[in-house]
Write an enzyme that holds these catalytic residues in place. Structure first.
Site, PDB file in Angstrom:
ATOM      1  N   THR A  35       0.842  -1.194   0.000  1.00 45.55           N
ATOM      2  CA  THR A  35       0.000   0.000   0.000  1.00 45.55           C
ATOM      3  C   THR A  35       0.880   1.249   0.000  1.00 45.55           C
ATOM      4  O   THR A  35       1.960   1.257   0.569  1.00 45.55           O
ATOM      5  CB  THR A  35      -0.920   0.005   1.235  1.00 45.55           C
ATOM      6  OG1 THR A  35      -1.688  -1.187   1.234  1.00 45.55           O
ATOM      7  CG2 THR A  35      -1.859   1.191   1.232  1.00 45.55           C
ATOM      8  N   GLN A  72      -9.251  -7.027  -3.950  1.00 48.10           N
ATOM      9  CA  GLN A  72      -9.758  -6.506  -2.685  1.00 48.10           C
ATOM     10  C   GLN A  72     -10.766  -7.450  -2.027  1.00 48.10           C
ATOM     11  O   GLN A  72     -11.094  -7.281  -0.848  1.00 48.10           O
ATOM     12  CB  GLN A  72     -10.419  -5.148  -2.917  1.00 48.10           C
ATOM     13  CG  GLN A  72     -10.435  -4.243  -1.692  1.00 48.10           C
ATOM     14  CD  GLN A  72      -9.051  -3.745  -1.312  1.00 48.10           C
ATOM     15  OE1 GLN A  72      -8.140  -3.702  -2.128  1.00 48.10           O
ATOM     16  NE2 GLN A  72      -8.886  -3.377  -0.062  1.00 48.10           N
ATOM     17  N   ASP A  75     -10.129  -8.708   1.439  1.00 47.43           N
ATOM     18  CA  ASP A  75     -10.439  -7.951   2.649  1.00 47.43           C
ATOM     19  C   ASP A  75     -11.759  -8.396   3.283  1.00 47.43           C
ATOM     20  O   ASP A  75     -12.115  -7.950   4.369  1.00 47.43           O
ATOM     21  CB  ASP A  75     -10.513  -6.451   2.348  1.00 47.43           C
ATOM     22  CG  ASP A  75      -9.194  -5.749   2.644  1.00 47.43           C
ATOM     23  OD1 ASP A  75      -8.241  -6.444   3.011  1.00 47.43           O
ATOM     24  OD2 ASP A  75      -9.123  -4.519   2.517  1.00 47.43           O
ATOM     25  N   SER A 100     -12.061  -2.143   5.555  1.00 47.76           N
ATOM     26  CA  SER A 100     -10.746  -1.590   5.240  1.00 47.76           C
ATOM     27  C   SER A 100     -10.293  -0.694   6.377  1.00 47.76           C
ATOM     28  O   SER A 100     -11.112  -0.035   7.026  1.00 47.76           O
ATOM     29  CB  SER A 100     -10.787  -0.789   3.937  1.00 47.76           C
ATOM     30  OG  SER A 100      -9.541  -0.147   3.700  1.00 47.76           O
ATOM     31  N   GLY A 127      -0.139   0.271   5.832  1.00 45.64           N
ATOM     32  CA  GLY A 127       0.121  -0.543   7.016  1.00 45.64           C
ATOM     33  C   GLY A 127      -0.923  -1.593   7.313  1.00 45.64           C
ATOM     34  O   GLY A 127      -0.933  -2.158   8.400  1.00 45.64           O
ATOM     35  N   GLY A 128      -1.840  -1.860   6.368  1.00 44.27           N
ATOM     36  CA  GLY A 128      -2.819  -2.919   6.603  1.00 44.27           C
ATOM     37  C   GLY A 128      -3.708  -2.608   7.790  1.00 44.27           C
ATOM     38  O   GLY A 128      -4.192  -1.487   7.969  1.00 44.27           O
TER      39      GLY A 128
END
Length: 234
Positions: A35, A72, A75, A100, A127-128
């Site tokens: 990211t 995505q 997620d 998210s 950073g997730g």
């Protein structure tokens, strides 16, 4: 554990709010891969905080018109039900958006009449699942502690994700992460207060801008390859 009435002990697990009759699930956390975040402002008063990702490396491995498509869907929770058969809130369903943690942020001053005032800060981070911790740390550092953007993004990363674990970024040169942090004075004090401390690396890539006079002051996280660039006012 209920919220402590003093800062001398850890909070523990936060109590959930009332989300109605739909049970809230806790799907598997996904690792963060690649990211990026950009904080930008121009002389015309326009500004943007952009956090962008294709999820895992190379996303879905499909390119369309020069752009990699993301994957995505990862997620979402891969399992639609938890162990007792309760539907997981973050399950895959048509028309839903995945959970998210991306948190691009603009901070505005408050005008005397209570309305929105001028833009003061721009920030965000990759950073997730711990992006929110990184962004909150940067905001607290600038708003409450009076640090400039570079100081704010550079200081030790810390936070918690509604678990008994308190994160202290062991990648920072001021943290002694050897022996699981047992020799670090900050970690020692937190553990004395009852925290279960992890000193695993918290490799943020935060960016931040602060409005100053007729221009902006910028900060780029030294944990990644970001830089601060700009033109002098004319």
């Amino acid at each position: 554990m209920p919220r402590s009435s003093t800062p001398a002990t850890r909070w523990g697990t936060a109590r959930p709010g009332d989300f109605g009759s739909v049970p809230v699930g806790t799907g598997q956390q996904q690792a963060e891969h690649g990211t990026s975040d950009i904080s930008i402002a121009d002389k015309y008063g326009n500004a943007a905080s952009v956090t962008t990702t294709v999820e895992s490396a190379f996303g879905s491995f499909h390119m369309v018109d020069g752009f990699l498509l993301n994957n995505q869907l990862t997620d979402f929770s891969a399992e639609p039900f938890d162990t007792d058969g309760t539907p997981v809130a973050n399950r895959i369903e048509a028309g839903k958006r995945p959970r998210s943690s991306m948190a691009p942020t603009l901070v505005f001053d408050c005008a005397p009449d209570g309305s929105r005032g001028p833009l003061s800060f721009v920030t965000g981070s990759p950073g997730g699942s711990v992006i929110i911790q990184f962004v909150v740390k940067t905001l607290v550092a600038m708003l409450d502690w009076g640090l400039d953007p570079q100081q704010a993004v550079s200081i030790i990363n810390f936070g918690a994700a509604n678990t008994p674990i308190t994160n202290v970024g062991g990648e920072h040169p001021s943290v002694d992460a050897s022996d699981d942090g047992d020799r670090d004075p900050l970690v020692q004090r937190l553990r004395q207060m009852g925290h279960q401390v992890s000193v695993a690396p918290l490799s943020s890539g935060s960016s931040a801008l602060a409005h100053a006079g007729s221009g902006w002051i910028g900060g780029a996280d030294p944990r990644r390859e970001g830089t601060v660039n700009g033109d002098q006012p004319r």
